[in-house]
Design a protein around this motif. Structure first.
Motif, PDB file in Angstrom:
ATOM      1  N   LEU A  15      -7.609  -7.348 -19.826  1.00  0.00           N
ATOM      2  CA  LEU A  15      -7.453  -8.781 -19.922  1.00  0.00           C
ATOM      3  C   LEU A  15      -8.922  -9.235 -19.080  1.00  0.00           C
ATOM      4  N   CYS A  16      -8.887  -8.616 -18.038  1.00  0.00           N
ATOM      5  CA  CYS A  16     -10.194  -8.994 -17.160  1.00  0.00           C
ATOM      6  C   CYS A  16     -11.493  -8.844 -17.836  1.00  0.00           C
ATOM      7  N   LYS A  17     -11.518  -7.782 -18.884  1.00  0.00           N
ATOM      8  CA  LYS A  17     -12.888  -7.631 -19.593  1.00  0.00           C
ATOM      9  C   LYS A  17     -13.041  -8.716 -20.672  1.00  0.00           C
ATOM     10  N   GLU A  18     -11.825  -8.969 -21.122  1.00  0.00           N
ATOM     11  CA  GLU A  18     -11.837 -10.156 -22.469  1.00  0.00           C
ATOM     12  C   GLU A  18     -11.815 -11.539 -21.955  1.00  0.00           C
ATOM     13  N   TYR A  19     -11.609 -11.742 -20.456  1.00  0.00           N
ATOM     14  CA  TYR A  19     -11.845 -13.000 -20.101  1.00  0.00           C
ATOM     15  C   TYR A  19     -13.291 -13.343 -19.461  1.00  0.00           C
ATOM     16  N   LEU A  20     -13.919 -12.129 -18.884  1.00  0.00           N
ATOM     17  CA  LEU A  20     -15.133 -11.976 -18.589  1.00  0.00           C
ATOM     18  C   LEU A  20     -16.113 -12.340 -19.751  1.00  0.00           C
ATOM     19  N   ASP A  21     -15.897 -11.577 -20.837  1.00  0.00           N
ATOM     20  CA  ASP A  21     -16.565 -11.867 -22.027  1.00  0.00           C
ATOM     21  C   ASP A  21     -16.427 -13.293 -22.534  1.00  0.00           C
ATOM     22  N   LYS A  22     -15.465 -13.934 -22.087  1.00  0.00           N
ATOM     23  CA  LYS A  22     -15.450 -15.199 -22.675  1.00  0.00           C
ATOM     24  C   LYS A  22     -15.886 -16.363 -21.845  1.00  0.00           C
ATOM     25  N   GLY A  23     -16.458 -15.580 -20.418  1.00  0.00           N
ATOM     26  CA  GLY A  23     -17.238 -16.598 -19.631  1.00  0.00           C
ATOM     27  C   GLY A  23     -16.498 -17.043 -18.490  1.00  0.00           C
ATOM     28  N   PHE A  24     -15.461 -16.421 -18.033  1.00  0.00           N
ATOM     29  CA  PHE A  24     -14.602 -16.867 -17.067  1.00  0.00           C
ATOM     30  C   PHE A  24     -15.207 -16.304 -15.935  1.00  0.00           C
ATOM     31  N   THR A  25     -15.129 -17.198 -14.873  1.00  0.00           N
ATOM     32  CA  THR A  25     -16.011 -16.559 -13.305  1.00  0.00           C
ATOM     33  C   THR A  25     -14.817 -16.738 -12.365  1.00  0.00           C
ATOM     34  N   ALA A  26     -13.607 -17.066 -12.481  1.00  0.00           N
ATOM     35  CA  ALA A  26     -12.168 -17.322 -11.573  1.00  0.00           C
ATOM     36  C   ALA A  26     -11.312 -16.855 -12.339  1.00  0.00           C
ATOM     37  N   PHE A  27     -10.383 -16.156 -11.543  1.00  0.00           N
ATOM     38  CA  PHE A  27      -9.341 -15.430 -12.047  1.00  0.00           C
ATOM     39  C   PHE A  27      -7.971 -15.317 -10.894  1.00  0.00           C
ATOM     40  N   LYS A  28      -6.924 -15.265 -11.276  1.00  0.00           N
ATOM     41  CA  LYS A  28      -5.657 -15.497 -10.367  1.00  0.00           C
ATOM     42  C   LYS A  28      -4.781 -14.319 -10.542  1.00  0.00           C
ATOM     43  N   LEU A  29      -4.216 -13.783  -9.411  1.00  0.00           N
ATOM     44  CA  LEU A  29      -3.382 -12.658  -9.546  1.00  0.00           C
ATOM     45  C   LEU A  29      -2.383 -13.010  -8.806  1.00  0.00           C
ATOM     46  N   LYS A  30      -0.978 -12.566  -9.500  1.00  0.00           N
ATOM     47  CA  LYS A  30       0.426 -12.825  -8.847  1.00  0.00           C
ATOM     48  C   LYS A  30       0.514 -11.819  -7.806  1.00  0.00           C
ATOM     49  N   VAL A  31       1.094 -12.090  -6.768  1.00  0.00           N
ATOM     50  CA  VAL A  31       1.333 -11.147  -5.368  1.00  0.00           C
ATOM     51  C   VAL A  31       2.783 -11.639  -4.824  1.00  0.00           C
ATOM     52  N   GLY A  32       3.177 -10.650  -3.951  1.00  0.00           N
ATOM     53  CA  GLY A  32       4.405 -10.837  -3.181  1.00  0.00           C
ATOM     54  C   GLY A  32       5.487 -10.006  -3.314  1.00  0.00           C
ATOM     55  N   ARG A  33       5.582  -8.998  -4.005  1.00  0.00           N
ATOM     56  CA  ARG A  33       6.784  -8.148  -4.379  1.00  0.00           C
ATOM     57  C   ARG A  33       6.438  -6.886  -3.446  1.00  0.00           C
ATOM     58  N   ASP A  34       5.477  -6.364  -3.493  1.00  0.00           N
ATOM     59  CA  ASP A  34       5.043  -5.150  -2.647  1.00  0.00           C
ATOM     60  C   ASP A  34       3.612  -5.122  -2.372  1.00  0.00           C
ATOM     61  N   LEU A  35       3.314  -4.748  -0.986  1.00  0.00           N
ATOM     62  CA  LEU A  35       2.184  -5.234  -0.188  1.00  0.00           C
ATOM     63  C   LEU A  35       1.070  -4.072  -0.600  1.00  0.00           C
ATOM     64  N   GLU A  36       1.578  -2.823  -0.984  1.00  0.00           N
ATOM     65  CA  GLU A  36       0.500  -1.922  -1.338  1.00  0.00           C
ATOM     66  C   GLU A  36       0.163  -1.894  -2.743  1.00  0.00           C
ATOM     67  N   ASN A  37       1.505  -2.250  -3.392  1.00  0.00           N
ATOM     68  CA  ASN A  37       0.896  -2.763  -4.889  1.00  0.00           C
ATOM     69  C   ASN A  37      -0.172  -3.916  -4.990  1.00  0.00           C
ATOM     70  N   ASP A  38       0.126  -4.897  -4.207  1.00  0.00           N
ATOM     71  CA  ASP A  38      -0.946  -6.066  -4.142  1.00  0.00           C
ATOM     72  C   ASP A  38      -2.318  -5.820  -4.048  1.00  0.00           C
ATOM     73  N   ARG A  39      -2.332  -4.655  -2.890  1.00  0.00           N
ATOM     74  CA  ARG A  39      -3.606  -4.137  -2.380  1.00  0.00           C
ATOM     75  C   ARG A  39      -4.301  -3.251  -3.718  1.00  0.00           C
ATOM     76  N   LEU A  40      -3.530  -2.412  -4.259  1.00  0.00           N
ATOM     77  CA  LEU A  40      -4.122  -1.770  -5.328  1.00  0.00           C
ATOM     78  C   LEU A  40      -4.263  -2.733  -6.747  1.00  0.00           C
ATOM     79  N   ARG A  41      -3.710  -3.864  -6.878  1.00  0.00           N
ATOM     80  CA  ARG A  41      -4.052  -4.736  -8.086  1.00  0.00           C
ATOM     81  C   ARG A  41      -5.144  -5.592  -7.694  1.00  0.00           C
ATOM     82  N   CYS A  42      -5.154  -6.010  -6.418  1.00  0.00           N
ATOM     83  CA  CYS A  42      -6.452  -6.990  -5.931  1.00  0.00           C
ATOM     84  C   CYS A  42      -7.707  -6.077  -6.008  1.00  0.00           C
ATOM     85  N   ARG A  43      -7.569  -4.708  -5.654  1.00  0.00           N
ATOM     86  CA  ARG A  43      -8.706  -3.830  -5.701  1.00  0.00           C
ATOM     87  C   ARG A  43      -8.925  -3.556  -7.351  1.00  0.00           C
ATOM     88  N   LEU A  44      -8.123  -3.471  -8.178  1.00  0.00           N
ATOM     89  CA  LEU A  44      -8.211  -3.337  -9.655  1.00  0.00           C
ATOM     90  C   LEU A  44      -9.045  -4.634 -10.104  1.00  0.00           C
TER      91      LEU A  44
END
Length: 449
Positions: free
Chosen positions: A208-237
């Motif tokens: 999805l990141c690739k798809e929306y970058l290809d569409k010209g998006f420059t701002a992205f929002k991520l849901k967080v809050g359930r597991d800190l280590e998982n949030d860190r992994l997904r933010c890095r991803l």
């Protein structure tokens, strides 16, 4: 004589409509793990055949409760002359929110205010259709005195008065036509939450990141809050996918206590989020202020407002410097009239408005509000964006459209809120065609209560 002068409102109709988005984890976050995107859909009919459509967003169960609230308010609307409402809209809004018995189960918040929003949104859609204009243009064309007359200033005059509001609007008259042309030519910047639902797999987020970058998006929002280590992994991803030149926002959807929010976000600060959204209870103004102060040295703002109950709470959030990004929601507080009050307070107190649009029909509506703000109030798009999620747009006759990561300015008359008849027939709950099919196949189990 106005087009509404001879029109009597003869019916206020409501529908409970639900889409099974929980099946794909669409809309999932730390607090709302299995939402079925839904709405109470209101149609206001007049004696001349003109009609308006409005809605208020829900997450599935409880939509029927909001529908009951709409029905309880019908007597305040049916039989009224449309012109009398539009020429005294501020007075009518107060009548709708201050009925002496219904007010007790609000006041001006919760289920009753969601019902008010659906009705008020339908009335603005009707007014815009009668004027043959999209709502953003109707608002932009109203003289400052007329627009301000639609607002109930009770409880907020310690921050802004009618006279101050009129003056703010008059200051932006210069350059108005050029901004309208810019909107029509270039649209309004959007950011996407579609990449970041909590229930999505890593592979899906990358795609999805690739798809929306290809569409010209420059701002992205991520849901967080359930597991800190998982949030860190997904933010890095996501950072690996979108790079560091693009913007990242994170959203906790109310899951943390105040001190927990501060410490958790500090652990994610290396990923340079522009804001943390709804870090704690949406009612905790002082808590948000404390979080804002703690995160300010890290250059991380606090965004909130989608669950803010009314203009009074927004007033206090703004006064307390508890939000750096004000997120109005087109269906949470009492429709356009009250939302205009929030925009005016935010303008006076120099807080950016970036609308929430995660839900059925919210993209369709908030685009009008933010475009009016650009044309008539703030006069700028700088550091302002509208949320975009790519769900249920195909259900609308005039859906929100995004090209090159910008909302295309609506040209069709109304508030972009009219659903296709097929959407109503398929997703009316519980007897729509799709729901009856899913019950029969055992995909969902119907439980009235």
């Amino acid at each position: 004589m106005s087009k509404s002068s001879q029109l009597t409102i003869i019916a206020v109709e409501g529908e409970d409509l639900r889409w099974p988005t929980s099946l794909g984890s669409h809309g999932s976050d730390a607090m709302h793990t299995d939402p079925d995107y839904s709405c109470v859909y209101v149609t206001i009919r007049t004696s001349g055949g003109a009609y308006g459509n409005g809605l208020t967003f829900t997450c599935g169960r409880g939509t029927d409760v909001v529908l009951l609230a709409v029905r309880s308010m019908k007597f305040l609307v049916e039989g009224k002359n449309a012109d009398d409402i539009f020429s005294n809209f501020g007075t009518f809004w107060r009548q709708l929110t201050s009925e002496s018995q219904l007010r007790w189960i609000g006041p001006e918040k919760g289920v009753t205010h969601l019902a008010v929003a659906a009705i008020i949104n339908a009335l603005w859609d009707l007014w815009a259709k009668l004027e043959n204009k999209p709502v953003w243009r109707l608002l932009a064309d109203l003289e400052p005195e007329v627009l301000v007359s639609t607002i109930d200033f009770r409880y907020i005059t310690d921050v802004i008065t009618k006279e101050e509001a009129i003056e703010l609007l008059k200051k932006q008259k210069a350059g108005k036509e050029a901004r309208i042309k810019d909107l029509l030519d270039n649209g309004y910047p959007a950011y996407t939450t579609q990449v970041g639902w909590l229930g999505y797999s890593d592979d899906r987020i990358r795609d999805l990141c690739k798809e929306y970058l290809d569409k010209g998006f420059t701002a992205f929002k991520l849901k967080v809050g359930r597991d800190l280590e998982n949030d860190r992994l997904r933010c890095r991803l996501i950072r690996d996918a979108i790079g560091w030149e693009n913007k990242l926002m994170i959203d906790a959807n109310q899951i943390w206590d105040v001190d927990q929010a501060i410490e958790w976000v500090k652990q994610l600060a290396e990923f340079k989020p522009l804001w943390i959204e709804e870090p704690t209870s949406p009612d905790d103004i002082l808590g948000h202020a404390k979080i804002s102060e703690a995160l300010r040295p890290l250059k991380i703002g606090v965004a909130t407002g989608e669950m803010c109950a009314n203009r009074v709470m927004f007033k206090q959030f703004l006064q307390a410097d508890a939000m750096q990004f004000c997120q109005i929601d087109s269906a949470r507080i009492g429709g356009i009239n009250e939302i205009l009050a929030v925009y005016l307070m935010a303008m006076k107190l120099n807080v950016r408005v970036c609308p929430h649009a995660g839900g059925v029909g919210l993209c369709e509506m908030v685009q009008h509000l933010q475009m009016w703000d650009y044309v008539s109030l703030s006069g700028t798009k700088e550091d302002r964006v509208i949320e975009f999620i790519d769900q249920q747009h195909d259900q609308f006759i005039n859906p929100a459209t995004v090209k090159n990561a910008c909302y295309v300015a609506p040209r069709a008359p109304g508030y972009s809120t009219e659903l296709k008849q097929s959407a109503i027939e398929n997703y009316r709950y519980p007897h729509g065609k799709e729901w009856e099919r899913m019950f029969a196949e055992g995909i969902f189990q119907y439980n009235k209560y």
